[in-house]
Design a protein around this motif. Structure first.
Motif, PDB file in Angstrom:
ATOM      1  N   ARG A  73       0.820  -1.210   0.000  1.00 16.41           N
ATOM      2  CA  ARG A  73       0.000   0.000   0.000  1.00 16.41           C
ATOM      3  C   ARG A  73       0.860   1.271   0.000  1.00 16.41           C
ATOM      4  N   ASP A  74       2.123   1.182   0.597  1.00 14.94           N
ATOM      5  CA  ASP A  74       3.013   2.359   0.659  1.00 14.94           C
ATOM      6  C   ASP A  74       4.451   1.884   0.526  1.00 14.94           C
ATOM      7  N   PRO A  75       4.994   1.759  -0.703  1.00 16.28           N
ATOM      8  CA  PRO A  75       6.353   1.247  -0.897  1.00 16.28           C
ATOM      9  C   PRO A  75       7.416   2.093  -0.217  1.00 16.28           C
ATOM     10  N   GLU A  76       7.224   3.421  -0.184  1.00 15.74           N
ATOM     11  CA  GLU A  76       8.208   4.279   0.454  1.00 15.74           C
ATOM     12  C   GLU A  76       8.297   4.028   1.957  1.00 15.74           C
ATOM     13  N   PHE A  77       7.145   3.777   2.562  1.00 14.74           N
ATOM     14  CA  PHE A  77       7.125   3.468   3.994  1.00 14.74           C
ATOM     15  C   PHE A  77       7.815   2.137   4.257  1.00 14.74           C
ATOM     16  N   TYR A  78       7.604   1.173   3.351  1.00 10.54           N
ATOM     17  CA  TYR A  78       8.260  -0.145   3.457  1.00 10.54           C
ATOM     18  C   TYR A  78       9.762   0.019   3.375  1.00 10.54           C
ATOM     19  N   LYS A  79      10.209   0.841   2.433  1.00 12.28           N
ATOM     20  CA  LYS A  79      11.658   1.059   2.268  1.00 12.28           C
ATOM     21  C   LYS A  79      12.226   1.713   3.519  1.00 12.28           C
ATOM     22  N   MET A 101      11.054   1.458   6.666  1.00 16.02           N
ATOM     23  CA  MET A 101      11.071   0.500   7.752  1.00 16.02           C
ATOM     24  C   MET A 101      12.208  -0.479   7.610  1.00 16.02           C
ATOM     25  N   LYS A 102      12.478  -0.974   6.398  1.00 15.64           N
ATOM     26  CA  LYS A 102      13.562  -1.928   6.183  1.00 15.64           C
ATOM     27  C   LYS A 102      14.903  -1.279   6.464  1.00 15.64           C
ATOM     28  N   THR A 103      15.040   0.065   6.111  1.00 19.19           N
ATOM     29  CA  THR A 103      16.297   0.776   6.385  1.00 19.19           C
ATOM     30  C   THR A 103      16.524   0.897   7.881  1.00 19.19           C
ATOM     31  N   LEU A 104      15.465   1.168   8.631  1.00 15.89           N
ATOM     32  CA  LEU A 104      15.582   1.257  10.086  1.00 15.89           C
ATOM     33  C   LEU A 104      15.993  -0.084  10.689  1.00 15.89           C
ATOM     34  N   GLU A 105      15.436  -1.173  10.179  1.00 15.22           N
ATOM     35  CA  GLU A 105      15.811  -2.492  10.651  1.00 15.22           C
ATOM     36  C   GLU A 105      17.281  -2.766  10.393  1.00 15.22           C
ATOM     37  N   THR A 106      17.775  -2.270   9.238  1.00 17.47           N
ATOM     38  CA  THR A 106      19.198  -2.454   8.906  1.00 17.47           C
ATOM     39  C   THR A 106      20.073  -1.678   9.868  1.00 17.47           C
ATOM     40  N   ASP A 166      26.436  10.229  -1.056  1.00 16.01           N
ATOM     41  CA  ASP A 166      25.439   9.667  -1.971  1.00 16.01           C
ATOM     42  C   ASP A 166      24.915   8.305  -1.523  1.00 16.01           C
ATOM     43  N   SER A 167      25.299   7.874  -0.296  1.00 16.71           N
ATOM     44  CA  SER A 167      24.860   6.577   0.217  1.00 16.71           C
ATOM     45  C   SER A 167      23.379   6.638   0.595  1.00 16.71           C
ATOM     46  N   GLU A 168      22.684   5.532   0.357  1.00 19.71           N
ATOM     47  CA  GLU A 168      21.258   5.445   0.718  1.00 19.71           C
ATOM     48  C   GLU A 168      21.075   5.597   2.224  1.00 19.71           C
ATOM     49  N   LEU A 169      22.043   5.008   2.977  1.00 18.87           N
ATOM     50  CA  LEU A 169      21.948   5.107   4.429  1.00 18.87           C
ATOM     51  C   LEU A 169      22.070   6.563   4.872  1.00 18.87           C
TER      52      LEU A 169
END
Length: 278
Positions: free
Chosen positions: A242-248, A250-255, A271-274
């Motif tokens: 329903r919200d791919p950006e929110f999923y991305k 949450m997964k970054t926070l888990e990392t 330029d790192s995603e983190l």
């Protein structure tokens, strides 16, 4: 004259007193004249006899007891035992009793011979175990029957013969006790071995059932766990789609949580995603 009358009266009293005799309810009597039996009186009452010629012998009608001294007997297997027996009897024919055994002492001696002979003959057919248990009543019935037949010729009616106790000679008691003790120990060992075998059988069966139950429970739990994980993934997927950006996010926070601690130092490029998420 008075003296003569008194003398005559005295003679009459003496004659009357010596010519009468009484028989009670518990007695029989035999009248003996000059040493020979004259008549038998079986009914109670007052009777007349010839003075100075007749003698009266009384015999008891009631049941009498004969209690023998303990005696040894050889039984089957040439084993020795000591028996203590007794008998109940009565005088059935007073005249025959008087002619054969004369008195109670003679009757006791006669019974001693008869009963002991029948006990030896009958008990010699059986073992000690049979004598004191299964065959005891049968043996005593036969002894009583045969003793009664033999005692009839003496005017004696044997009512019953019984054994008070059976004992072993002193020299045999220890040997028999040792043998019985060994037999009981052997039987006890057999029961213990059978008990251990049964215990192992029950334990093995219980272990098998335990293994089967645990395996079935583990299989069932894995199935339920798999179904739960699949259901959770399905729910997560539906939620995150329903919200791919929110999923991305949450997964970054888990990392971050996995790779960073209190003392972790990370060098990131701009330029790192983190870095972008930070």
């Amino acid at each position: 004259m008075k003296k003569l009358i008194i003398s005559i009266l005295a003679i009459i009293v003496i004659v009357l007193s010596t010519s009468l005799f009484q028989v009670s309810e518990i007695q029989n009597a035999v009248v003996i004249r000059l040493g020979k039996p004259k008549r038998v009186v079986t009914e109670p009452g007052l009777y007349v006899k010839v003075p100075f010629m007749d003698d009266v012998r009384y015999f008891d009608k009631r049941l009498l007891n004969y209690d023998a001294a303990p005696k040894g007997i050889i039984i089957k297997g040439k084993k020795s035992i000591v028996i203590d027996n007794y008998a109940r009897w009565r005088i059935s024919e007073p005249l025959l009793f008087l002619q054969s055994v004369q008195n109670i002492a003679g009757a006791q001696a006669r019974l001693d011979d008869i009963v002991y002979s029948e006990l030896r003959r009958e008990m010699g057919k059986y073992t000690l175990t049979e004598i004191i248990s299964s065959k005891r009543d049968f043996i005593m019935e036969n002894v009583t029957k045969e003793s009664r037949e033999k005692a009839k010729s003496s005017g004696i009616d044997v009512i019953d013969v019984r054994i008070k106790r059976v004992e072993l000679p002193q020299e045999n008691e220890k040997n028999i006790f040792k043998r019985m003790d060994a037999e009981r120990n052997q039987q006890a060992k057999k029961y213990r071995a059978e008990g251990r075998e049964k215990s192992l059988e029950i334990t093995s069966q219980a272990d098998r059932e335990k293994t089967i139950i645990l395996a079935e429970a583990y299989r069932k739990s894995e199935e339920l766990k798999g179904e739960g994980d699949a259901k959770a993934l399905e729910i997560y997927a539906n939620a995150y789609n329903r919200d791919p950006e929110f999923y991305k996010f949450m997964k970054t926070l888990e990392t971050y949580e996995k790779i960073m601690g209190e003392k972790t130092k990370i060098i990131l490029s701009t330029d790192s995603e983190l870095w972008k998420m930070l």
